[in-house]
Design a protein around this motif. Structure first.
Motif, PDB file in Angstrom:
ATOM      1  N   ARG A  65       0.838  -1.209   0.000  1.00  0.00           N
ATOM      2  CA  ARG A  65       0.000   0.000   0.000  1.00  0.00           C
ATOM      3  C   ARG A  65       0.871   1.257   0.000  1.00  0.00           C
ATOM      4  N   LEU A  66       1.910   1.266   0.816  1.00  0.00           N
ATOM      5  CA  LEU A  66       2.807   2.414   0.867  1.00  0.00           C
ATOM      6  C   LEU A  66       3.569   2.568  -0.446  1.00  0.00           C
ATOM      7  N   TRP A  67       4.032   1.466  -1.019  1.00  0.00           N
ATOM      8  CA  TRP A  67       4.748   1.515  -2.286  1.00  0.00           C
ATOM      9  C   TRP A  67       3.856   2.098  -3.386  1.00  0.00           C
ATOM     10  N   LEU A  68       2.581   1.689  -3.423  1.00  0.00           N
ATOM     11  CA  LEU A  68       1.663   2.213  -4.433  1.00  0.00           C
ATOM     12  C   LEU A  68       1.451   3.712  -4.279  1.00  0.00           C
ATOM     13  N   LYS A  69       1.365   4.183  -3.030  1.00  0.00           N
ATOM     14  CA  LYS A  69       1.208   5.620  -2.795  1.00  0.00           C
ATOM     15  C   LYS A  69       2.443   6.382  -3.265  1.00  0.00           C
ATOM     16  N   VAL A  70       3.611   5.864  -2.943  1.00  0.00           N
ATOM     17  CA  VAL A  70       4.856   6.514  -3.368  1.00  0.00           C
ATOM     18  C   VAL A  70       4.960   6.518  -4.885  1.00  0.00           C
ATOM     19  N   MET A  72       2.548   6.489  -7.050  1.00  0.00           N
ATOM     20  CA  MET A  72       1.601   7.458  -7.580  1.00  0.00           C
ATOM     21  C   MET A  72       2.172   8.873  -7.479  1.00  0.00           C
ATOM     22  N   LEU A  73       2.788   9.190  -6.345  1.00  0.00           N
ATOM     23  CA  LEU A  73       3.390  10.516  -6.187  1.00  0.00           C
ATOM     24  C   LEU A  73       4.533  10.740  -7.170  1.00  0.00           C
ATOM     25  N   VAL A  75       4.837   9.478 -10.138  1.00  0.00           N
ATOM     26  CA  VAL A  75       4.234   9.712 -11.452  1.00  0.00           C
ATOM     27  C   VAL A  75       3.708  11.141 -11.535  1.00  0.00           C
ATOM     28  N   ILE A  76       3.019  11.577 -10.488  1.00  0.00           N
ATOM     29  CA  ILE A  76       2.480  12.942 -10.485  1.00  0.00           C
ATOM     30  C   ILE A  76       3.607  13.965 -10.573  1.00  0.00           C
ATOM     31  N   PHE A  77       4.656  13.798  -9.773  1.00  0.00           N
ATOM     32  CA  PHE A  77       5.775  14.741  -9.805  1.00  0.00           C
ATOM     33  C   PHE A  77       6.466  14.738 -11.161  1.00  0.00           C
ATOM     34  N   ASP A  78       6.602  13.579 -11.763  1.00  0.00           N
ATOM     35  CA  ASP A  78       7.250  13.508 -13.058  1.00  0.00           C
ATOM     36  C   ASP A  78       6.433  14.227 -14.121  1.00  0.00           C
ATOM     37  N   VAL A  79       5.123  14.084 -14.058  1.00  0.00           N
ATOM     38  CA  VAL A  79       4.266  14.756 -15.029  1.00  0.00           C
ATOM     39  C   VAL A  79       4.314  16.265 -14.819  1.00  0.00           C
ATOM     40  N   ILE A  80       4.284  16.715 -13.573  1.00  0.00           N
ATOM     41  CA  ILE A  80       4.271  18.143 -13.283  1.00  0.00           C
ATOM     42  C   ILE A  80       5.640  18.790 -13.508  1.00  0.00           C
ATOM     43  N   LEU A  81       6.691  18.159 -13.001  1.00  0.00           N
ATOM     44  CA  LEU A  81       8.014  18.778 -13.015  1.00  0.00           C
ATOM     45  C   LEU A  81       8.953  18.239 -14.082  1.00  0.00           C
ATOM     46  N   GLY A  84       6.895  15.481 -18.650  1.00  0.00           N
ATOM     47  CA  GLY A  84       5.505  15.472 -19.060  1.00  0.00           C
ATOM     48  C   GLY A  84       5.027  14.080 -19.409  1.00  0.00           C
ATOM     49  N   ARG A  85       5.944  13.121 -19.413  1.00  0.00           N
ATOM     50  CA  ARG A  85       5.600  11.729 -19.675  1.00  0.00           C
ATOM     51  C   ARG A  85       5.636  10.959 -18.359  1.00  0.00           C
ATOM     52  N   PRO A  86       4.663  10.117 -18.119  1.00  0.00           N
ATOM     53  CA  PRO A  86       4.697   9.332 -16.878  1.00  0.00           C
ATOM     54  C   PRO A  86       5.911   8.407 -16.841  1.00  0.00           C
ATOM     55  N   VAL A  87       6.389   8.111 -15.619  1.00  0.00           N
ATOM     56  CA  VAL A  87       7.550   7.244 -15.454  1.00  0.00           C
ATOM     57  C   VAL A  87       7.215   5.775 -15.634  1.00  0.00           C
ATOM     58  N   VAL A  88       5.955   5.427 -15.677  1.00  0.00           N
ATOM     59  CA  VAL A  88       5.559   4.029 -15.794  1.00  0.00           C
ATOM     60  C   VAL A  88       6.107   3.453 -17.084  1.00  0.00           C
ATOM     61  N   GLY A  89       6.882   2.397 -16.954  1.00  0.00           N
ATOM     62  CA  GLY A  89       7.427   1.714 -18.113  1.00  0.00           C
ATOM     63  C   GLY A  89       8.754   2.266 -18.607  1.00  0.00           C
ATOM     64  N   ARG A  90       9.200   3.402 -18.086  1.00  0.00           N
ATOM     65  CA  ARG A  90      10.482   3.955 -18.509  1.00  0.00           C
ATOM     66  C   ARG A  90      11.607   3.306 -17.737  1.00  0.00           C
ATOM     67  N   VAL A  91      12.753   3.186 -18.369  1.00  0.00           N
ATOM     68  CA  VAL A  91      13.940   2.645 -17.701  1.00  0.00           C
ATOM     69  C   VAL A  91      14.658   3.813 -17.043  1.00  0.00           C
TER      70      VAL A  91
END
Length: 95
Positions: A65-70, A72-73, A75-81, A84-91
């Motif tokens: 649960r904690l890992w999922l919250k982290v 998510m954060l 991904v949000i920070f990567d999109v905002i700062l 602009g592309r989510p980190v999901v799937g990136r190396v």
């Protein structure tokens, strides 16, 4: 679960059924203990309590649960700062 014979499997007690008043008191105590605390701190304390109690199931559920919250954060920070592309799937280190 396991292939062990029934007599070797630990049984779990449903405290809500076997001791409803004590269960309600415990739930009330938990709510009072959380009051005013940062939810992240509560989660970390619960993870540590699971470790001390040796409850692998509780620890793994809380850590996930904690890992999922982290995640998510991040991904949000990567999109905002970030890019602009989510980190999901990136190396790491390539984007």
């Amino acid at each position: 679960m396991t292939n062990a014979p029934e007599i070797f499997r630990p049984s779990r007690v449903d405290f809500a059924v076997s001791a409803p008043r004590a269960f309600k008191a415990l739930i009330s105590f938990d709510a009072a203990a959380r009051d005013g605390l940062d939810p992240a701190l509560v989660e970390l304390v619960q993870i540590r309590a699971s470790q001390l109690n040796g409850c692998a199931y509780c620890g793994s559920v809380r850590e996930l649960r904690l890992w999922l919250k982290v995640r998510m954060l991040l991904v949000i920070f990567d999109v905002i700062l970030g890019s602009g592309r989510p980190v999901v799937g990136r190396v790491a280190g390539t984007g």
